[in-house]
Design a protein around this motif. Structure first.
Motif, PDB file in Angstrom:
ATOM      1  N   LYS A 138       0.804  -1.224   0.000  1.00  0.00           N
ATOM      2  CA  LYS A 138       0.000   0.000   0.000  1.00  0.00           C
ATOM      3  C   LYS A 138       0.839   1.276   0.000  1.00  0.00           C
ATOM      4  CE  LYS A 138      -3.814   0.741   0.250  1.00  0.00           C
ATOM      5  NZ  LYS A 138      -4.969   0.620   1.114  1.00  0.00           N
ATOM      6  N   ILE A 139       2.087   1.193   0.459  1.00  0.00           N
ATOM      7  CA  ILE A 139       2.920   2.390   0.528  1.00  0.00           C
ATOM      8  C   ILE A 139       3.586   2.707  -0.813  1.00  0.00           C
ATOM      9  CG2 ILE A 139       3.391   2.125   2.990  1.00  0.00           C
ATOM     10  CD1 ILE A 139       6.124   0.941   2.224  1.00  0.00           C
ATOM     11  N   SER A 140       3.406   1.822  -1.804  1.00  0.00           N
ATOM     12  CA  SER A 140       4.038   2.021  -3.112  1.00  0.00           C
ATOM     13  C   SER A 140       3.530   3.300  -3.758  1.00  0.00           C
ATOM     14  CB  SER A 140       3.756   0.822  -4.012  1.00  0.00           C
ATOM     15  OG  SER A 140       4.276   1.057  -5.308  1.00  0.00           O
ATOM     16  N   LYS A 141       4.452   4.064  -4.371  1.00  0.00           N
ATOM     17  CA  LYS A 141       4.091   5.333  -4.992  1.00  0.00           C
ATOM     18  C   LYS A 141       4.365   5.356  -6.498  1.00  0.00           C
ATOM     19  CE  LYS A 141       2.918   7.329  -1.099  1.00  0.00           C
ATOM     20  NZ  LYS A 141       1.497   7.616  -0.796  1.00  0.00           N
ATOM     21  N   ASP A 142       5.309   4.540  -6.966  1.00  0.00           N
ATOM     22  CA  ASP A 142       5.741   4.651  -8.362  1.00  0.00           C
ATOM     23  C   ASP A 142       5.487   3.368  -9.151  1.00  0.00           C
ATOM     24  OD1 ASP A 142       7.563   3.036  -7.146  1.00  0.00           O
ATOM     25  OD2 ASP A 142       9.308   4.286  -7.533  1.00  0.00           O
ATOM     26  N   HIS A 143       4.521   2.569  -8.725  1.00  0.00           N
ATOM     27  CA  HIS A 143       4.297   1.275  -9.356  1.00  0.00           C
ATOM     28  C   HIS A 143       3.793   1.396 -10.799  1.00  0.00           C
ATOM     29  CE1 HIS A 143       0.964   2.500  -6.726  1.00  0.00           C
ATOM     30  NE2 HIS A 143       0.177   2.148  -7.729  1.00  0.00           N
ATOM     31  N   ILE A 144       2.982   2.401 -11.091  1.00  0.00           N
ATOM     32  CA  ILE A 144       2.494   2.566 -12.467  1.00  0.00           C
ATOM     33  C   ILE A 144       3.654   2.916 -13.393  1.00  0.00           C
ATOM     34  CG2 ILE A 144       0.984   3.919 -13.986  1.00  0.00           C
ATOM     35  CD1 ILE A 144      -0.518   2.017 -12.202  1.00  0.00           C
ATOM     36  N   GLU A 145       4.553   3.793 -12.945  1.00  0.00           N
ATOM     37  CA  GLU A 145       5.714   4.154 -13.750  1.00  0.00           C
ATOM     38  C   GLU A 145       6.611   2.941 -13.995  1.00  0.00           C
ATOM     39  OE1 GLU A 145       4.474   5.992 -11.363  1.00  0.00           O
ATOM     40  OE2 GLU A 145       3.961   7.824 -12.464  1.00  0.00           O
ATOM     41  N   LYS A 146       6.761   2.098 -12.973  1.00  0.00           N
ATOM     42  CA  LYS A 146       7.591   0.895 -13.132  1.00  0.00           C
ATOM     43  C   LYS A 146       6.985  -0.066 -14.147  1.00  0.00           C
ATOM     44  CE  LYS A 146       9.566   0.923  -8.469  1.00  0.00           C
ATOM     45  NZ  LYS A 146       9.545   0.285  -7.130  1.00  0.00           N
ATOM     46  N   ILE A 147       5.686  -0.253 -14.057  1.00  0.00           N
ATOM     47  CA  ILE A 147       5.001  -1.138 -15.002  1.00  0.00           C
ATOM     48  C   ILE A 147       5.107  -0.583 -16.410  1.00  0.00           C
ATOM     49  CG2 ILE A 147       2.745  -2.050 -15.685  1.00  0.00           C
ATOM     50  CD1 ILE A 147       3.923  -3.426 -13.240  1.00  0.00           C
ATOM     51  N   TYR A 148       4.872   0.718 -16.533  1.00  0.00           N
ATOM     52  CA  TYR A 148       4.955   1.368 -17.839  1.00  0.00           C
ATOM     53  C   TYR A 148       6.353   1.210 -18.431  1.00  0.00           C
ATOM     54  CZ  TYR A 148       4.555   5.087 -21.352  1.00  0.00           C
ATOM     55  OH  TYR A 148       4.544   5.801 -22.522  1.00  0.00           O
TER      56      TYR A 148
END
Length: 415
Positions: free
Chosen positions: A351-361
């Motif tokens: 839940k504390i993740s902030k940049d997961h969308i950027e990593k996936i992208y």
């Protein structure tokens, strides 16, 4: 009346008031209504009690009278096309306000006549009053909504469109790219026009800012509304955008690749760049035929997000949708390729993740080959690289019920 209610022109020996008002674009019946306007009665109907109309409401003739008055006075609520056909210098809102004053004056005049009637039962004036009072109230509500919207537009940084005759002029700022269609937002009238465009995709919103607006800075598009309130495709230049996107395909692709390379370089220096996100809404998928994407969309809660990304599949550019499900214990990211033959992948983040969308992208757009094979065989390696909470889950498209059960287990059981 000796003055034109539209422009205050005063009747003279050379030009009659009737003929002058016709020059504004009104017909004989409309001229008659405009000339009968008595400004000293405007707004007075709001400060008096309405006559007793209970007998009218029970009479079958009411509908016929209502329909007649609706037809006769319909010009007092003009469409955009009808407004632009008039030769006047008033704004749309100013004209509507004048029309409301005309209706209020007519209602007050009818009321004074009804009050003098000896027969207190049914009369033609009562029928007319009831019909026009409905039109009057509806028109006031409509005008209040327009004034509120105009205030929002004027107090914001919304891109401004221009209107001339029946043509709307607008720029890149009014255009929003979506998958398979282009949306044109005209904020002044709160209208949104949608056009099918096979070359359109969400990532073009990046290209719009950093490519189109630089290469075509003076580009002005138009939408032409014809007399039947339909868009005239032959005279609307927005349809030429399809050809422009087709011609610029190679340059757009090169631009996006260079954009990603530059972004990766900045990331490698320890500066994580947030990717521009044009968020999609569940309502964008009303006509979606892919049953797996529909399931993912229907699983979205109010705080969840949907993004569109480009995927580099062994040198071939494909399109994928990224679903971000924010749940009690974890954040789940589901990547669904728009090609149903491709398997889906579910990533689980703390839940504390902030940049997961950027990593996936970054992972899906990278030049790594055989990504799907990597996600099957190197789950532990990728778990560390992407900093996921759990190993990547592969969701195949060969069994819908099994796929649904897996997704439900994660989103609702593990939460």
């Amino acid at each position: 009346m000796t003055n034109c209610p539209i422009c205050l022109f005063k009747e003279s020996n050379k030009v009659s008031l009737e003929n002058h008002i016709k020059l504004h674009g009104y017909d004989d019946l409309q001229v008659e209504i405009l000339i009968s306007y008595d400004s000293k009665f405007k707004g007075l109907i709001d400060n008096v009690n309405y006559p007793d109309l209970s007998t009218c409401k029970r009479d079958d003739r009411l509908e016929d009278i209502k329909n007649f008055n609706k037809l006769l006075y319909s010009f007092l609520l003009p469409s955009e096309f009808e407004y632009h056909q008039l030769k006047i210098k008033k704004s749309y809102i100013e004209l509507l306000q004048l029309y409301i004053d005309i209706l209020s004056s007519k209602l007050y005049s009818l009321k004074t006549t009804i009050d003098k009637e000896i027969n207190k039962n049914i009369s033609l004036d009562k029928f007319s009053f009831l019909a026009l009072s409905e039109l009057y109230q509806n028109q006031k509500l409509f005008l209040n909504g327009l004034i509120t919207k105009e205030a929002e537009v004027n107090s914001s940084n919304f891109p401004k469109a221009k209107f001339k005759n029946s043509i709307i002029y607008f720029s890149w700022d009014n255009i929003e790219f979506q998958n398979g269609k282009v949306l044109v937002n005209i904020y002044e009238t709160n209208k949104h026009y949608s056009f099918k465009n096979e070359y359109s995709q969400v990532l073009l919103n990046i290209v719009k800012e950093l490519f189109f607006k630089i290469k075509y800075p003076e580009e002005i598009f138009t939408i032409h509304i014809d007399s039947s309130e339909k868009i005239n495709s032959n005279h609307s230049t927005i349809f030429k955008l399809k050809d422009l996107l087709k011609v610029e395909q190679k340059n757009i692709s090169d631009f996006l690749i260079n954009y990603e390379i530059n972004k990766d370089k900045k990331q490698s220096n320890g500066n994580l760049i947030q990717i521009p996100k044009t968020q999609l809404k569940p309502t964008d998928f009303k006509k979606e035929k892919n049953i797996y994407i529909k399931l993912a969309v229907n699983s979205c809660l109010s705080n969840d997000n949907i993004y569109s990304i480009k995927e580099n599949n062994n040198g071939k550019t494909e399109h994928s949708l990224v679903f971000e499900f924010i749940r009690r214990n974890y954040i789940y990211v589901l990547v669904e390729n728009e090609n149903m033959n491709r398997s889906a992948h579910l990533f689980v983040f703390n839940k504390i993740s902030k940049d997961h969308i950027e990593k996936i992208y970054g992972f899906f757009f990278s030049e790594k080959e055989n990504k799907r094979l990597l996600m099957r065989q190197e789950k532990l390696v990728l778990k560390k690289e992407l900093n996921t909470a759990l190993k990547i889950r592969v969701l195949n498209h060969n069994n819908y019920e099994k796929y649904k059960n897996h997704l439900t287990h994660y989103l609702y059981m593990l939460g």
